[in-house]
Each structure stands twice: as C-alpha cells, then as structure tokens.
Motif scaffolding. Structure first.
Motif, mmCIF file in Angstrom:
data_model
loop_
_atom_site.group_PDB
_atom_site.id
_atom_site.type_symbol
_atom_site.label_atom_id
_atom_site.label_comp_id
_atom_site.label_asym_id
_atom_site.label_seq_id
_atom_site.Cartn_x
_atom_site.Cartn_y
_atom_site.Cartn_z
ATOM 1 N N HIS A 12 0.778 -1.107 -0.038
ATOM 2 C CA HIS A 12 -0.045 -0.034 -0.082
ATOM 3 C C HIS A 12 0.858 1.358 0.021
ATOM 4 O O HIS A 12 2.045 0.974 0.257
ATOM 5 C CB HIS A 12 -0.970 0.096 1.314
ATOM 6 C CG HIS A 12 -1.928 -1.010 1.442
ATOM 7 N ND1 HIS A 12 -2.130 -1.813 2.477
ATOM 8 C CD2 HIS A 12 -2.914 -1.116 0.328
ATOM 9 C CE1 HIS A 12 -3.097 -2.586 2.125
ATOM 10 N NE2 HIS A 12 -3.611 -2.376 0.881
ATOM 11 N N CYS A 18 -0.152 -5.348 0.877
ATOM 12 C CA CYS A 18 -1.675 -5.554 0.335
ATOM 13 C C CYS A 18 -2.249 -6.994 0.076
ATOM 14 O O CYS A 18 -1.434 -7.397 -1.005
ATOM 15 C CB CYS A 18 -1.737 -4.563 -0.893
ATOM 16 S SG CYS A 18 -3.333 -4.425 -1.609
ATOM 17 N N CYS A 35 -9.152 -0.955 1.329
ATOM 18 C CA CYS A 35 -7.657 -0.888 0.674
ATOM 19 C C CYS A 35 -7.670 0.362 -0.116
ATOM 20 O O CYS A 35 -8.466 0.886 -0.665
ATOM 21 C CB CYS A 35 -7.628 -2.029 -0.323
ATOM 22 S SG CYS A 35 -6.257 -2.146 -1.288
ATOM 23 N N THR A 36 -6.237 1.031 0.210
ATOM 24 C CA THR A 36 -6.205 2.227 -0.678
ATOM 25 C C THR A 36 -5.309 2.192 -1.980
ATOM 26 O O THR A 36 -4.873 3.021 -2.544
ATOM 27 C CB THR A 36 -4.990 3.096 0.233
ATOM 28 O OG1 THR A 36 -3.877 2.253 0.597
ATOM 29 C CG2 THR A 36 -5.833 3.620 1.585
ATOM 30 N N ARG A 38 -2.484 -0.422 -4.536
ATOM 31 C CA ARG A 38 -0.967 -0.796 -4.536
ATOM 32 C C ARG A 38 -0.207 0.167 -5.089
ATOM 33 O O ARG A 38 -0.518 0.853 -6.131
ATOM 34 C CB ARG A 38 -0.970 -2.005 -5.133
ATOM 35 C CG ARG A 38 -1.504 -3.500 -4.655
ATOM 36 C CD ARG A 38 -1.427 -4.626 -5.487
ATOM 37 N NE ARG A 38 -2.023 -5.457 -4.593
ATOM 38 C CZ ARG A 38 -2.234 -6.866 -4.888
ATOM 39 N NH1 ARG A 38 -1.791 -7.138 -6.292
ATOM 40 N NH2 ARG A 38 -2.787 -7.794 -4.549
ATOM 41 N N ARG A 39 0.904 0.472 -4.467
ATOM 42 C CA ARG A 39 1.680 1.486 -4.913
ATOM 43 C C ARG A 39 3.073 1.148 -5.293
ATOM 44 O O ARG A 39 3.560 1.466 -6.345
ATOM 45 C CB ARG A 39 2.018 2.718 -3.712
ATOM 46 C CG ARG A 39 2.901 3.865 -3.693
ATOM 47 C CD ARG A 39 2.842 4.664 -4.893
ATOM 48 N NE ARG A 39 1.622 5.416 -4.845
ATOM 49 C CZ ARG A 39 1.529 6.560 -4.035
ATOM 50 N NH1 ARG A 39 2.399 7.053 -3.113
ATOM 51 N NH2 ARG A 39 0.080 7.241 -4.058
#
Length: 83
Positions: A12, A18, A35-36, A38-39
């Motif tokens: 994340h 994540c 959930c924000t 995936r980065r």
C-alpha cells in the motif's frame, strides 16, 4: 541449511502489505474493503528480510528477485563436520 524463499510483495502507499483483490490498474475491486490500492512492490527474502528498495512496477522487481535468489545459490555450502 533451510531453503530461502524470495517473494515479491505488493505494498500500500503506507508500505503495509496489500492482500486485497485489485483490478489491473492497482485499485481495489471492492471499494468497501478499506484498501488504498497498490503503490509499490518489495522483494522480501525469508532469510535476509527486505532486499533493496521497493519498485513501482512488479516487472521491475523481478530482476532484483532473480539476482537475490542467484546470490543464495552462489553462496558456498558449509563444510561438513570432520568428526
């Protein structure tokens, strides 16, 4: 000697792992999951811990994963006990 596993973990934006289902864009499939998205993708070795810096794309993390796996293969085996 225990076998080491080298995984690529999706992260994340706050660097937590994540485990949510995501769409190809990296955004969560279920908006209610919290959930924000995936980065980054981190290479993590079961014996050594995190390897290098996180990568923005999974495909960019794969060479690091491969190189680290190869470094474990190249490590000399411990000498047998002569007793």
């Amino acid at each position: 000697m225990a076998r080491a596993t080298i995984k690529i973990e999706p992260l994340h934006p706050d660097s937590t792992v994540c485990l949510h289902a995501v769409s190809p864009s990296g955004k969560p499939r279920d908006p209610a999951s919290g959930c924000t998205g995936r980065r980054n993708y981190a290479v993590v070795c079961s014996a050594c811990g995190p390897v290098g810096q996180p990568h923005g794309l999974r495909v960019l993390a794969e060479p690091t994963q491969r190189a680290h796996r190869d470094s474990h293969k190249a490590a000399p085996a411990p000498a047998p006990d002569p007793r």
